[in-house]
Design a protein around this motif. Structure first.
Motif, PDB file in Angstrom:
ATOM      1  N   UNK A 255      26.447  51.632 -47.855  1.00  0.00           N
ATOM      2  CA  UNK A 255      26.168  50.484 -48.831  1.00  0.00           C
ATOM      3  C   UNK A 255      26.525  49.248 -48.029  1.00  0.00           C
ATOM      4  N   UNK A 256      27.895  49.068 -47.466  1.00  0.00           N
ATOM      5  CA  UNK A 256      28.322  47.946 -46.800  1.00  0.00           C
ATOM      6  C   UNK A 256      27.846  47.463 -45.526  1.00  0.00           C
ATOM      7  N   UNK A 257      27.200  48.488 -44.873  1.00  0.00           N
ATOM      8  CA  UNK A 257      26.863  48.146 -43.459  1.00  0.00           C
ATOM      9  C   UNK A 257      25.438  47.454 -43.764  1.00  0.00           C
ATOM     10  N   UNK A 258      24.867  47.496 -44.979  1.00  0.00           N
ATOM     11  CA  UNK A 258      23.312  46.890 -45.121  1.00  0.00           C
ATOM     12  C   UNK A 258      23.489  45.559 -45.189  1.00  0.00           C
ATOM     13  N   UNK A 259      24.835  44.985 -45.382  1.00  0.00           N
ATOM     14  CA  UNK A 259      25.104  43.539 -45.487  1.00  0.00           C
ATOM     15  C   UNK A 259      25.021  42.976 -44.220  1.00  0.00           C
ATOM     16  N   UNK A 260      24.912  41.675 -44.049  1.00  0.00           N
ATOM     17  CA  UNK A 260      24.851  40.973 -42.921  1.00  0.00           C
ATOM     18  C   UNK A 260      26.412  40.642 -42.533  1.00  0.00           C
ATOM     19  N   UNK A 261      26.998  40.439 -41.301  1.00  0.00           N
ATOM     20  CA  UNK A 261      28.468  40.305 -41.218  1.00  0.00           C
ATOM     21  C   UNK A 261      28.719  39.075 -42.034  1.00  0.00           C
ATOM     22  N   UNK A 262      28.098  38.133 -42.100  1.00  0.00           N
ATOM     23  CA  UNK A 262      28.346  37.012 -43.051  1.00  0.00           C
ATOM     24  C   UNK A 262      28.601  37.264 -44.416  1.00  0.00           C
ATOM     25  N   UNK A 263      27.686  38.331 -44.921  1.00  0.00           N
ATOM     26  CA  UNK A 263      28.013  38.553 -46.301  1.00  0.00           C
ATOM     27  C   UNK A 263      29.042  39.500 -46.612  1.00  0.00           C
ATOM     28  N   UNK A 264      29.348  40.335 -45.718  1.00  0.00           N
ATOM     29  CA  UNK A 264      30.467  41.154 -45.658  1.00  0.00           C
ATOM     30  C   UNK A 264      31.772  40.542 -45.844  1.00  0.00           C
ATOM     31  N   UNK A 265      31.802  39.038 -45.094  1.00  0.00           N
ATOM     32  CA  UNK A 265      32.954  38.405 -45.151  1.00  0.00           C
ATOM     33  C   UNK A 265      33.250  37.971 -46.749  1.00  0.00           C
ATOM     34  N   UNK A 266      31.886  37.539 -47.220  1.00  0.00           N
ATOM     35  CA  UNK A 266      31.888  36.733 -48.576  1.00  0.00           C
ATOM     36  C   UNK A 266      32.061  37.934 -49.729  1.00  0.00           C
ATOM     37  N   UNK A 267      31.575  38.992 -49.433  1.00  0.00           N
ATOM     38  CA  UNK A 267      31.943  40.194 -50.225  1.00  0.00           C
ATOM     39  C   UNK A 267      33.307  40.303 -50.618  1.00  0.00           C
ATOM     40  N   UNK A 268      34.114  40.224 -49.297  1.00  0.00           N
ATOM     41  CA  UNK A 268      35.493  40.511 -49.464  1.00  0.00           C
ATOM     42  C   UNK A 268      36.267  39.389 -50.089  1.00  0.00           C
TER      43      UNK A 268
END
Lengths: 326, 266
Positions: A255-268
């Protein structure tokens, strides 16, 4: 409301003879020396592992183990706080209390993971960061602060599993994650209940009361949105339990790997940004508890508490934030 | 010799026993003129004394703590702290100028439950960093804290991560953050935003550390030297940039803000 009530009723565990565990019972369970440590989980969950050592600055902290392995098809970096399996091992590993070089090793492995786009899985089991004169001299505070700062900015997904004790800043330094799991009897706290009892009542024996006040159990973490999932414990069928945990990790990583690297930081960032309960005078109470129902067995007493709070209007869902209101 | 005013009390320096009237001590920024001992200073008092006159504009004053865990004695403590300090929370945030340089600023109030960090403190400081990022301002922060506020349970711990996230974003955006550690900066605050400054200054003799001195002595069973965890100790171990006397602080901050101004990319 009726819909919610229905949902709650469906989750109630009706086994009457099951006496609910108190916070202190869970604390004792989390500290039990028979409990599997990080090493045991890592061995069962990851394949083709290689352990990596050292912080490249001072030394190698045996309280932290880390390396690279495969979770299914996916290469990941794993990091764990290791308490040790027998008394000798425990001595070597400082009873799972990491030194500053331990935290710097964590950071090194995380940076490396980010460089090669590997997700990070952390296993947390510590009373807290080691407090000694040497640790202070080498900047325990700085080491943890640096970890928090860098971890919050990483562009690869991080999942942290609290498998036993999550002790204060020493645990948080590995838990600035996109998802946090708690084992059923794991605890997560800002201060040891002993420390809290000493400060409050000048009596370290009132641990049970302090544990109750501090709200340290997995259910509480779900309630406060500090953790996303509770993993059922089944140490008799440990291999099976680890298999389920691995599946869960894999599903969430997909699920998480579908996000872009930027979105992963934003998600956190957004995950932690929501945490905290404050009173703001300019508007009505902004109670930031997500009222989504926990997917766990919930005991009846706690349920009553929640419903009571909800009646009083104190326990509301997070208000939608206006644009740019932060 | 300054004449003693009627309204004055005589204060005694806790370090050298020097006696002097309150008004004089205040004019000297609570620094003992004889031995240089830096007394503790309230947040607002500090901002009044160090920022350019009248430049401070407060933000987020309405944010306060809530006793959401029904923790023993917490509600009472909050009420007392508010009465004692006149503040709504243990940190004062806003915008101000040092030597004409505009910046976002926060100062922690040691009189408010030892300036421990709960949800409200975390929220205010996070917002200050977000505000600074939005307006491309540097941040100047005066830290003083007993650590995380245990009365708010694990959510107070989460504030360390929350603030760190905001500090990181502000930093990656090119923002400057100057942390000034004052007496005492310990626990969760040391292990988060106090040690995350681009430039970290400290006041002379300030107590700065992660674990409490007594806790270390108990766990390790050793006696610690007197200067353990002092600002001087941290300087010699390489964890802070400089020790600056309070009387020099305003001009030093102004200089740093001027030197580290954002330049347009060439």
């Amino acid at each position: 409301m009726t819909e919610e009530k229905k949902a709650i009723e469906m989750i109630i565990d009706f086994s009457e003879d099951d006496k609910p565990m108190t916070a202190y019972d869970r604390l004792k369970a989390a500290r039990a020396t028979t409990r599997p440590t990080s090493q045991a989980y890592i061995e069962r969950i990851f394949t083709e592992r290689i352990e990596l050592h050292g912080d490249r600055q001072f030394g190698d902290d045996p309280a932290i183990i880390g390396g690279i392995g495969y979770l299914g098809e996916r290469p990941v970096t794993f990091i764990g706080i290791e308490k040790g399996c027998d008394i000798e091992d425990r001595m070597i590993r400082n009873f799972g209390c990491p030194q500053p070089e331990g935290y710097r090793k964590v950071l090194r492995l995380m940076r490396q993971a980010e460089k090669f786009g590997r997700p990070i899985i952390c296993f947390i089991d510590t009373l807290g960061a080691y407090c000694g004169a040497d640790a202070e001299e080498r900047g325990q505070g700085e080491a943890i602060a640096r970890n928090l700062l860098e971890m919050m900015g990483l562009s690869v997904p991080i999942i942290s599993v609290i498998i036993g004790e999550g002790g204060s800043g020493g645990a948080l330094a590995l838990a600035c994650a996109n998802r946090v799991y708690m084992l059923e009897n794991a605890v997560y706290s800002v201060i040891t209940p002993e420390g809290c009892a000493t400060i409050l009542w000048r009596d370290a024996s009132k641990v049970a009361d302090a544990a109750e006040c501090l709200r340290i159990t997995a259910d509480d973490m779900i309630l406060f949105n500090v953790a996303e999932r509770v993993i059922p414990e089944d140490f008799d069928n440990f291999d099976e339990m680890c298999r389920l945990l691995a599946n869960q990790l894999d599903a969430d990583l997909t699920e998480l790997c579908k996000l872009s690297p930027k979105r992963i930081e934003e998600d956190r960032y957004e995950r932690f940004r929501r945490l905290g309960i404050i009173e703001e005078k300019t508007e009505s109470y902004r109670v930031v508890i997500n009222a989504k129902l926990p997917r766990i067995r919930i005991n009846k007493e706690k349920l009553k508490q929640i419903l009571h709070l909800r009646k009083k209007g104190l326990f509301r869902g997070a208000k939608r934030r206006k644009a740019g209101q932060y | 010799m300054t004449p003693v005013r009627r309204s004055d009390y005589i204060e005694t320096c806790p370090a050298c026993g020097h006696e002097l009237p309150t008004s004089r001590l205040k004019r000297n920024l609570k620094v003992c003129p004889r031995c240089g001992k830096h007394g503790r200073m309230g947040a607002r008092e500090r901002l009044d004394a160090l920022c350019d006159k009248g430049s401070f504009r407060e933000l987020y004053r309405g944010i306060g703590s809530r006793d959401f865990l029904n923790f023993p004695k917490y509600a009472e403590k909050l009420r007392q702290a508010k009465k004692l300090t006149g503040e709504n929370e243990a940190v004062v945030c806003g915008v101000a100028r040092f030597g004409g340089e505009q910046c976002a600023v926060f100062a922690m109030e040691p009189g408010f439950i030892m300036a421990s960090m709960g949800s409200a403190v975390g929220e205010k400081i996070t917002r200050t960093f977000e505000y600074a990022m939005k307006h491309s301002l540097p941040v100047v922060g005066f830290t003083a804290s007993g650590g995380a506020r245990m009365q708010e349970g694990v959510l107070s711990l989460m504030q360390m991560a929350k603030v760190s996230g905001a500090v990181g974003r502000h930093g990656r955006d090119g923002g400057l953050y100057i942390a000034i550690l004052t007496d005492p900066t310990t626990g969760g605050v040391t292990a988060s935003f106090a040690m995350q400054g681009d430039i970290i200054l400290a006041e002379p003799g300030a107590l700065i550390g992660f674990a409490g001195r007594r806790v270390i002595e108990q766990t390790t069973g050793t006696k610690l030297p007197d200067d353990f965890q002092s600002a001087e100790f941290l300087l010699s171990h390489g964890f802070i940039d400089a020790i600056v006397a309070r009387t020099e602080l305003a001009s030093t901050i102004a200089l740093l803000l001027r030197q580290n101004k954002r330049r347009r990319p060439a």
